[in-house]
Design a protein around this motif. Structure first.
Motif, PDB file in Angstrom:
ATOM      1  N   CYS A  37     -52.215 -43.491   2.480  1.00 19.51           N
ATOM      2  CA  CYS A  37     -51.501 -42.392   3.144  1.00 19.51           C
ATOM      3  C   CYS A  37     -52.472 -41.382   3.722  1.00 19.51           C
TER       4      CYS A  37
ATOM      5  N   CYS B 168     -43.328 -39.571   7.865  1.00 19.33           N
ATOM      6  CA  CYS B 168     -42.223 -40.076   7.051  1.00 19.33           C
ATOM      7  C   CYS B 168     -41.215 -38.974   6.768  1.00 19.33           C
TER       8      CYS B 168
ATOM      9  N   CYS C 204     -49.816 -37.496   7.205  1.00 20.96           N
ATOM     10  CA  CYS C 204     -49.448 -37.022   8.534  1.00 20.96           C
ATOM     11  C   CYS C 204     -48.066 -36.390   8.545  1.00 20.96           C
TER      12      CYS C 204
ATOM     13  N   CYS D 197     -44.568 -44.840   9.634  1.00 17.85           N
ATOM     14  CA  CYS D 197     -45.854 -44.542   9.005  1.00 17.85           C
ATOM     15  C   CYS D 197     -46.997 -45.132   9.819  1.00 17.85           C
TER      16      CYS D 197
HETATM   17  S1  SF4 Z   1     -47.557 -39.000   5.325  1.00 18.59           S
HETATM   18 FE1  SF4 Z   1     -45.975 -40.508   5.309  1.00 18.59          FE
HETATM   19  S2  SF4 Z   1     -46.059 -41.458   7.310  1.00 18.59           S
HETATM   20 FE2  SF4 Z   1     -47.937 -40.345   7.020  1.00 18.59          FE
HETATM   21  S3  SF4 Z   1     -49.334 -41.827   6.211  1.00 18.59           S
HETATM   22 FE3  SF4 Z   1     -48.447 -40.829   4.469  1.00 18.59          FE
HETATM   23  S4  SF4 Z   1     -46.749 -42.069   3.973  1.00 18.59           S
HETATM   24 FE4  SF4 Z   1     -47.327 -42.669   5.962  1.00 18.59          FE
END
Ligand code: SF4
Ligand SMILES: Nc1nc2c(c(=O)[nH]1)N[C@H]1C(S)=C(S)[C@@H](COP(=O)(O)OP(=O)(O)OC[C@H]3O[C@@H](n4cnc5c(=O)[nH]c(N)nc54)[C@H](O)[C@@H]3O)O[C@H]1N2
Ligand SMILES: Nc1nc2c(c(=O)[nH]1)N[C@H]1C(S)=C(S)[C@@H](COP(=O)(O)OP(=O)(O)OC[C@H]3O[C@@H](n4cnc5c(=O)[nH]c(N)nc54)[C@H](O)[C@@H]3O)O[C@H]1N2
Ligand code: HEM
Ligand code: HEM
Ligand code: SF4
Ligand code: SF4
Ligand code: SF4
Ligand code: SF4
Ligand SMILES: [Mo]
Lengths: 375, 990, 205
Positions: free
Chosen positions: C87, C93, C90, C67
């Motif tokens: 979050c 994860c 993106c 992350c």
């Molecule tokens: S999408 Fe997933 S990896 Fe990206 S910021 Fe959010 S929690 Fe983190």
């Protein structure tokens, strides 16, 4: 069927000849189970149904499949959840990772290689530039004639700056996405950093396509003058005179070989890779199924290519700003002093002087775009 | 710098009901660990005491129109209700805040489900949102539904009905009631139709388990599941034949899988490899419609190896010898294999598993019932169990999984065309019995009917109402054709022959739909059909009914346990409870007072509604036959409040548990007082967990087979042999049912009180309004009021006294049709001519099997229920099944160039064509295709969205299989043939 | 300290989706987001097994590691939670998670995904336990109420067990002992890097 001991799939304990059904379970006492079924021919090739027939409850074939990323049935429509049927991502080994689930492999590549080494590379390049700057200072132009040559038409300039702005936005946002948590998060705290990165991530996602378009324009605009020419090799061999005494730059055409390297290596080669992978990450390629595996690969390619691209353009930007006097104003105003031209692009200067290239290519303001394109 | 969740403060004494339930479910396997220990070990001991606080998080859950006090200020209540989707009867705790249903919690104490739910039950709270429900009454005007007021609607409908009644008589209206109704509503519905003057009413049971009810009741007395889901924990072997319990009764698998872990063997016989089959030790693929060959193939091996229970047969079964002869002659292994496709070794294995692992149980469901010979199929199952001595035995029994949440109750006390509540046939005596119970004059009711003859003539069935409209008047056995239909909690796409239904719907004068989700019927009615079919005077009304969560009442689960649902929320929008609508409509029709004579009224949103408890008390006072008399509202409610008192395996209350509110002592009661719960509530009969169980005293739920078919036939004794009787009975021989004569003969008459004697004089136990006969026979003498007789392996009053295999009317096997032809046509059968041979022979002659070489069968998906309009309007469920599909074997698909996910056309001999998605799968064999039947809203390729009332279209729409299903009806009950017909499939041009 | 884990007993799971809708109901999860899903292997042939899967709350969670904004955190009970305020959507994860647990409310072009959502083990998020904000972002916090996850509590066959790893492993082990088969603890190897729960080497995946 003798696999090396450290070769993970299939997991140990189902292998033939291991005397029984340990892989199934240790409690098994049911009479219908044939403990020595593992000596049957084709034991390892059995599917779950066949295995269940000789050893009810021994689901090793299925679990092996699960481990290998086998896809099962799910009622969720594929169009909405293309990978819902996969319980565990398949195993892969990306360059630099162990053989493990794809996500974990990607994590290893990204976290163990791309981020540390990519980051390091960027820092080294920055450092090298800094050292260079502080040790040698900017490349000066000697003399001033007051006669101006139009080096970049307004069209060329706007294309370049659009591209440059997008690039910087992408680079900054990309860097924060990739490295922000190491240097910004501790200072800013989670929430603020979250908002910032959220904004940057969106900027990145939208600036990317913009960059792709402007990059194409830049490419075609500067294509002609970036064809390899006589003298380029010599220029390169002399290292562009960068490390020699100031003011003894080898002659070059409109763009010197260094710029051409940046053009072909950075704009063209890396550009294509970065743009293509970026468009995948942005889910902009039609008819592509955006599975995790695709995204992982696109990401790794993108990250590597962008790091290299950033390194390259760091050099370019350095030279385009503080590294070389007059370069920046050339791109800002479009005009250079004859002295500058003579000193840095001798062949080009000669061509202009010889009238092969007009000193004023764009029509003065008020004329149509057509005129501009005569360049 | 990872955050760490702040640990909260301790919630003393909090329990984890989950583990509690696991302990109950795994009673012996679990190391004893109390909840606190679990919490501690789970790290949950430090849970925060926010249970109450958290309940205020409800803004999202606010149901429409909620203009009560602001959220967070009101009171929080927990209402105990029961899932309204299937007959398992899973209990649910509904958390309600300010009248908004904000949350649902599992009821771990429920001995039936221990907190467990399938998708539908776990999504039940969506009813409290009801986004896609009909919000107010509507009327079809120029092809569009327009909002009208309740008054207008009721007035106009009543006026129309009166008009039709006058012009064509009461038999011109057809009332389709519902097994979604609770017992009180279902019962009131039958009363309502009676007062309207007709027997033309029916409900889902007709197209669900009617063949079971008829077949089983005629075999041993009562047409219901003999044991319970829970009791399957005592089984050593279970044969599921034509049941896909994993999808249709998912929570029943909780008990079965537990049983399996203790060594119970599980066999599944089904044309399809189902989710249930996946859990089986032995899966047998049979050809659809060939259950009798398979079952009798099994029986062949039972007899051949001497595995039958000879003493049991001698003591308790009539006619097994005749069956044996028939089976040994006709169902030799080669014939069995030819007819059902199962090789001898497999059949033998099944027989051996069933015989050597006793008690063994049999489970059947729609795979057996929905056939032209469904009545014979279910009896074949009964006979197998009788031969093995499995009936009346814990762990054995015929575990017939019923359908809708209250289809059992609606069958028991609801709108059936051939009986009054409690299976009192529509004979004069029954009418008098109920006239008495209802407090009206027999003659008044009679006056409401077209004639006395029509009063005792069973009505048309729901499976055939379309023929009541379309058939020429000369051919039907009532004066008028049907001119009006009231769909009161029933979907249209659940009946076969969709194309013809559309025509019938267009021909009607009046169509009324009373339903929370009336939209499937509504869209079908509004969709343009053939212009020549459309009755220009047709009026279509939609009335928004409240769901079962917006009212209270009792509901009978498959195992005959009765549970009380508390009202969770007020009716949403303008909807009204069914019994309120019945009362209001009756009022407009002029018999409102008579309808509610014995009930108090309560105000719901300012309107009068009969109190459900009072309706139940009326049932308690009249439905003696099947023992719906002991289940007073008070007792049922005490059970609901004290579920923890009941054992999961036996359903029996542990000693010493008293209901806090009423002081009622539950000791010895079985959960939900599974009927028969004889006598009046004061008798404290505990209910009957397993029917016909001679190992128990009748006052402990024991019993024996019912004496319902005489005492002797052709010189053979029909009563039980000497020594075979329920535990502790004073009469140790067989005996007939009790009436005043028998009581007097036995010298027990004096044990009645004076008042009882007055009431019981001239009566039998079923009509004695005092319950005295029951009390004396059962309590004082341990004798069963319904007598002690043999079960019948031969049911001489059925078309096939010994079950015979007959090929379906639409068969892919003309060779087998020649050997096993169907019945002869019938002329006036449930008031309608009914064809068998004519159609079958024509099909053979026309070689339809060549054009339609695939067997088409249909069934259920776990996420959807019935016609599906309700569940497809629940987004939590709808997301999980978004396309109507047809399962087709890879081989059959390859022959047709079809790949998984392709669009295909399914063609049926009716000319219908369905546009569905192909699911290429091994679940079905190469000769069979399968479709879920829950879809509607697409019609032969066209989307019906435009015809729905605005805002009331469900989330997912798809092609209904019944648009394509064909003609064919059971020869006893008029069950429609939905499980075996034919079709062809072709790839749709892209 | 207790370590929360899931076990899905494939010998019991019947793909009834009760767990899935229980989750939707309890947390008002929107259409398109499935914190839990059920997968059937060998569908329609003997040997068929179904498995319900959600976030496994891995010991060394790949999602957490990739992350970009470090919005994941692990509770004392081993539950892997994340902070939706931080979050950035993106999707990394979801690329990293072996179980496909992270979900996004949108799947648009330009990487528009919205905030990641995934199974919280019914333990809410960083907001105050039981607060309105917590409910709206993460759903209910059952753990704080002293309850276990809704999906497991409502599982129709008790195939799905959730709770302290040791306790659920005990329950499962007893079950396995009784039936003498089906000992595989699905997913534990991948999620927790170990093959616990009752057999020496049976944890296949
Ligand atoms: S999408 Fe997933 S990896 Fe990206 S910021 Fe959010 S929690 Fe983190
Ligand atoms: N999810 C869900 N649950 C439900 C319902 C629902 O709609 N949805 N409805 C409820 C109702 S009303 C009912 S009646 C029950 C029905 O419950 P079930 O009868 O268990 O369900 P079906 O899927 O209709 O049919 C069961 C099986 O019969 C098989 N079958 C088809 N033809 C034959 C045959 O000729 N012989 C044999 N032996 N098998 C055959 C089918 O392949 C199918 O797998 O479910 C109840 N529960
Ligand atoms: N091809 C094929 N056809 C079949 C079957 C099959 O297996 N294959 N199965 C058959 C079987 S077994 C059955 S039981 C039927 C089921 O078929 P239906 O019973 O017709 O289907 P449901 O959709 O359950 O219909 C119940 C209706 O009652 C409404 N309802 C729910 N609660 C209430 C309430 O409290 N009051 C009122 N007034 N209405 C309410 C619902 O909204 C719904 O419209 O289908 C049969 N048809
Ligand atoms: C057409 C041009 C580009 C597009 C479409 C594009 C798109 C993307 C996307 C979609 C991501 C994933 C992050 C997310 O989903 O939010 C990403 C990551 C990234 N991009 Fe780009 N990008 C482009 C160009 C560039 C350029 C020119 C650079 C740098 C000079 C760059 C640097 C990065 C970096 C560093 C990351 C983050 C990697 C990480 O976090 O590991 N991108 N880009
Ligand atoms: C802040 C960022 C940038 C600055 C300050 C900058 C500055 C300059 C300057 C001053 C020149 C003129 C050099 C000369 O006169 O020879 C130039 C040329 C050029 N720049 Fe940039 N630039 C930037 C970013 C970029 C980017 C992101 C790209 C493309 C990916 C790019 C592509 C080019 C090209 C194609 C030329 C023409 C010369 C050649 O082909 O090498 N520039 N830039
Ligand atoms: S549909 Fe049946 S099994 Fe599922 S929760 Fe409701 S009552 Fe229970
Ligand atoms: S299952 Fe996936 S989302 Fe959950 S902790 Fe593991 S990696 Fe993270
Ligand atoms: S633990 Fe809670 S959040 Fe996770 S899947 Fe189960 S119900 Fe959903
Ligand atoms: S609720 Fe239980 S049985 Fe049903 S799908 Fe989920 S885990 Fe499997
Ligand atoms: Mo049914």
């Amino acid at each position: 069927q003798n696999r090396a001991q450290d070769d993970p799939p299939p997991p140990p304990a189902q292998g033939a000849g291991q005397g029984g059904i340990q892989g199934q379970n240790i409690f098994d006492v049911k009479p219908e189970v044939k403990p020595d079924a593992s000596s049957l021919p084709g034991y390892m090739e059995q599917n779950n149904a066949q295995r269940n027939r000789v050893q009810p409850g021994n689901n090793s074939p299925m679990w092996r499949g699960v481990q290998a990323g086998a896809e099962g049935y799910t009622s969720l429509p594929r169009s909405q959840a293309p990978e819902a049927g996969i319980l565990i991502q398949e195993q892969v080994q990306y360059p630099g990772s162990r053989l493990t689930t794809a996500g974990e492999a990607w994590r290893q590549v990204r976290n163990n290689w791309i981020l540390p080494y990519g980051g390091a590379l960027l820092l080294i390049v920055l450092g090298a530039i800094a050292i260079f700057y502080f040790s040698k200072g900017a490349i000066e132009t000697h003399g001033h004639t007051g006669r101006r040559i139009e080096r970049f038409t307004p069209f060329e300039r706007s294309a370049h700056w659009a591209n440059a702005i997008a690039f910087v936005a992408l680079a900054v946002s990309g860097i924060v996405m990739a490295f922000g948590k190491f240097f910004l998060l501790p200072i800013m705290g989670g929430t603020l950093f979250g908002w910032l990165t959220y904004a940057l991530k969106n900027i990145h996602n939208f600036a990317g396509p913009l960059f792709a378009v402007s990059l194409a324009i830049v490419f075609f605009t500067f294509l002609r003058d970036n064809w390899p020419q006589r003298g380029d090799l010599k220029w390169l061999l002399k290292g562009g005179g960068l490390f020699g005494k100031a003011g003894h730059e080898p002659p070059s055409h409109r763009f010197n070989a260094g710029e051409k390297v940046v053009f072909w290596g950075g704009v063209f080669f890396l550009g294509i890779i970065v743009v293509a992978s970026g468009l995948v990450l942005d889910k902009l390629i039609p008819n592509l199924v955006y599975e995790r595996g695709t995204m992982q690969i696109a990401h790794m390619v993108h990250a590597v290519a962008t790091v290299l691209m950033m390194c390259m353009f760091l050099g370019h930007i350095y030279l385009g700003t503080i590294g070389m006097r007059g370069a920046y104003s050339a791109m800002r105003t479009g005009y250079v002093d004859e002295a500058w031209a003579k000193e840095h692009h001798a062949y080009w200067y000669e061509d202009v002087q010889a009238g092969k290239i007009p000193a004023q290519r764009s029509k003065p303001a008020g004329l149509g775009a057509d005129a501009v394109r005569t360049a | 710098m990872l955050l760490t969740k702040k640990p909260g403060s301790a919630q003393a004494g909090a329990r984890s009901p989950f583990v509690h339930s696991l302990q109950r479910g795994l009673s012996h396997a679990l190391p004893t660990m109390d909840r606190r220990a679990f919490l501690r070990r789970s790290g949950l001991g430090v849970g925060v005491g926010i249970a109450a606080g958290s309940l205020t998080l409800v803004k999202k859950a606010r149901a429409a129109g909620g203009d009560g006090p602001a959220v967070g200020q009101g009171k929080i209540e927990v209402k105990r209700t029961v899932c309204s989707h299937c007959s398992v009867g899973c209990a649910i705790d509904a958390v309600v805040e300010n009248g908004v249903w904000v949350r649902q919690e599992p009821v771990f104490d429920s001995p039936i489900n221990l907190g467990a739910h399938c998708a539908k039950g776990a999504a039940i709270r969506e009813h409290g949102h009801g986004e896609y429900r009909l919000r107010y009454p509507m009327k079809l005007v120029n092809g569009k539904y327009e909002r009208i007021s309740w008054d207008t609607a009721l007035n106009e409908i009543a006026a129309r009905l009166q008009e039709l009644r006058k012009a064509s008589g009461p038999d011109s209206v057809y009332w389709i009631g519902s097994s979604k109704h609770n017992n009180e509503q279902a019962y009131l519905m039958r009363k309502f139709v009676s007062f309207f003057g007709s027997n033309n009413c029916d409900h889902q049971a007709r197209i669900c388990h009617s063949t079971t009810v008829a077949g089983v009741a005629n075999t041993w007395g009562y047409g219901a599941m003999t044991n319970s889901y829970n009791d399957m924990q005592n089984s050593k072997c279970a044969l599921y034949i034509g049941s896909n319990a994993a999808e249709a009764h998912p929570v029943s698998l909780l008990h079965m899988l537990h049983s399996k872990e203790s060594g119970c063997k599980m066999i599944v016989a089904d044309p399809r490899f189902t989710r249930t089959a996946a859990k089986a030790d032995e899966y047998v693929r049979i050809r659809s419609g060939s259950d009798i060959p398979f079952l009798f193939g099994v029986l062949y091996h039972v007899f051949k190896n001497g595995w039958e229970d000879k003493k049991y047969i001698n003591d308790r079964v009539y006619g097994m010898e005749d069956v044996r002869k028939d089976v040994m002659a006709k169902w030799t292994p080669d014939k069995v294999e030819e007819a059902c496709g199962v090789p001898e070794a497999t059949v033998y294995k099944v027989a051996e598993m069933m015989a050597k692992n006793r008690p063994s149980t049999i489970v059947w469901c729609m795979g057996q019932t929905q056939h032209t010979i469904g009545n014979a199929m279910v009896r074949a199952s009964c006979i197998l169990q009788l031969a093995l001595g499995n009936i009346g035995v814990s762990g054995g029994g015929a575990n017939i999984f019923r359908g809708h949440d209250n289809v059992q109750g609606a069958t028991d006390v609801g709108p059936n065309p051939d009986s009054l509540p409690g299976y009192y046939g529509v004979a004069e005596g029954s009418w008098r019995h109920f006239a008495n119970a209802w407090g009206v004059e027999y003659d008044w009711i009679k006056g409401r009917f077209a004639s006395a003859g029509m009063m005792t003539k069973p009505g048309i069935t729901v499976s055939r109402w379309i023929d009541g409209v379309l058939e020429t008047n000369d051919n039907i056995d009532q004066d008028p054709n049907l001119r009006a239909v009231v769909y009161w909690g029933h979907a249209p796409n659940s009946q076969t022959r969709g194309l013809e239904m559309k025509r019938a719907m267009d021909k009607l004068d009046l169509l009324v739909v009373v339903d929370p989700y009336p939209s499937a019927t509504a869209a079908m009615a509004a969709m343009p059909g053939r212009p020549e079919d459309l009755n220009p005077n047709r009026a279509v009304y939609l009335l928004p009914a409240a769901t079962q969560f917006e009212t209270s009442g009792s509901v009978t689960a498959s195992n005959r346990s009765i549970q009380w649902r508390e009202k969770v929320i007020d009716p949403l929008w303008e909807s009204r409870s069914d019994h309120m609508i019945m009362y209001q409509l009756a009022d407009k029709l002029g018999f409102g007072k008579e309808l509610v004579k014995n009930y108090k009224m309560q105000k719901i949103k300012g309107l009068d509604e009969p109190v459900p408890e009072d309706i139940l008390r009326e049932i308690n006072k009249s439905v003696w036959t099947i023992g719906y008399t002991g289940q007073s509202p008070e007792r049922l409610k005490a059970h609901m409040r004290n579920m923890h008192a009941f054992d999961v395996k036996t359903l029996k209350a542990k000693g010493g548990v008293k209901d806090k509110e009423t002081g009622y002592d539950l000791t010895g009661d079985y959960f939900g007082l599974p009927w028969p719960c004889f006598g009046n509530p004061e008798l404290k009969h505990p209910g009957s967990p397993n029917l016909y169980d001679t190992s128990k005293h009748v006052m402990d739920g024991g019993g024996n087979f019912r004496a319902n078919f005489g005492v002797e036939r052709e010189g053979k004794n029909l009563l039980a042999e000497d020594g075979s009787h329920s535990l502790g009975a004073d009469i140790t021989t067989g005996y007939p049912e009790f009436d005043h004569v028998l009581l007097k003969k036995l010298g027990w008459w004096g044990e009645l009180t004076e008042a009882e004697r007055a009431a019981a004089e001239g009566k039998n136990w079923k009509t004695d309004p005092s319950g005295g006969i029951i009390r004396v026979a059962m309590k004082n003498h341990g004798c069963h009021v319904f007598g002690n007789a043999k079960a019948r392996a031969v049911v001489w009053n059925f078309p096939d006294a010994i079950p015979q295999h007959r090929e379906p009317i639409y068969s892919t096997r003309p060779d087998l049709v020649a050997k096993y032809p169907t019945h002869d046509d019938k002329k006036a059968f449930w008031r309608l001519p009914t064809l068998y041979k004519t159609v079958q022979q024509k099909n053979v002659a026309d070689k339809v099997h060549e054009k339609f070489p695939l067997i088409l069968t249909s069934g259920r998906l776990v996420e959807y229920e019935g016609g599906g309009e309700e569940t497809r309007a629940n987004p939590w469920l709808a997301e999980l099944q978004q396309e109507a599909f047809v399962e087709i074997n890879p081989k059959a698909a390859a022959e047709r160039g079809i790949r998984n996910g392709d669009r295909v056309w399914l063609h049926s001999p009716t000319g219908a064509k369905l546009d569905v998605q192909a699911m290429v799968t091994e679940r079905v064999g190469p000769d069979t295709v399968w479709m879920p039947f829950h879809f509607s809203g697409r019609w032969q390729g066209a989307d019906m969205l435009a015809y729905y009332p605005k805002g009331a279209a469900p989330v997912v729409r798809g092609e209904a299989v019944n648009t394509a299903t064909t003609y064919g009806y059971d020869s006893v009950t008029m069950m429609q043939e939905t499980k075996t017909t034919i079709c062809n499939i072709e790839k749709a041009a892209a | 300290m207790a370590r929360m884990k899931f076990i899905c007993d494939s010998e019991r799971c019947i793909e009834c989706n009760g767990c899935v809708t229980a989750c939707k109901n309890e947390h008002e999860v929107p259409w398109g987001v499935n914190r839990r899903r059920v997968v059937t292997l060998n569908d329609g042939v003997p040997g068929e097994r179904s498995i319900s899967v959600a976030c496994m709350h891995c010991s060394d969670a790949p999602c957490m590691a990739v992350c970009p904004v470090n919005c994941f955190y692990r509770t004392d009970e081993g539950v892997v939670l994340h902070d939706k305020d931080t979050c950035i959507g993106c999707g990394y994860c979801s690329y990293a998670c072996p179980f496909g647990a992270p979900q996004f409310p949108a799947a648009g072009t330009f990487g528009v995904r919205g905030k990641m959502d995934k199974c919280t083990f019914c333990a809410g998020g960083p907001e105050a336990n039981g607060s309105q904000a917590e409910f709206e972002k993460y759903g209910r916090n059952r753990l704080a109420e002293g309850k276990l996850p809704a999906c497991a509590e409502m599982c129709s066959t008790k195939a799905l067990l959730a709770g302290d790893g040791d306790v659920v492993a005990d329950i499962f082990r007893n079950r396995v002992l009784k039936r003498g088969k089906g000992a595989e603890v699905w997913g534990w190897g991948t999620a927790y890097g170990s093959r616990q729960a009752g057999q020496p080497q049976g944890g296949k995946s």
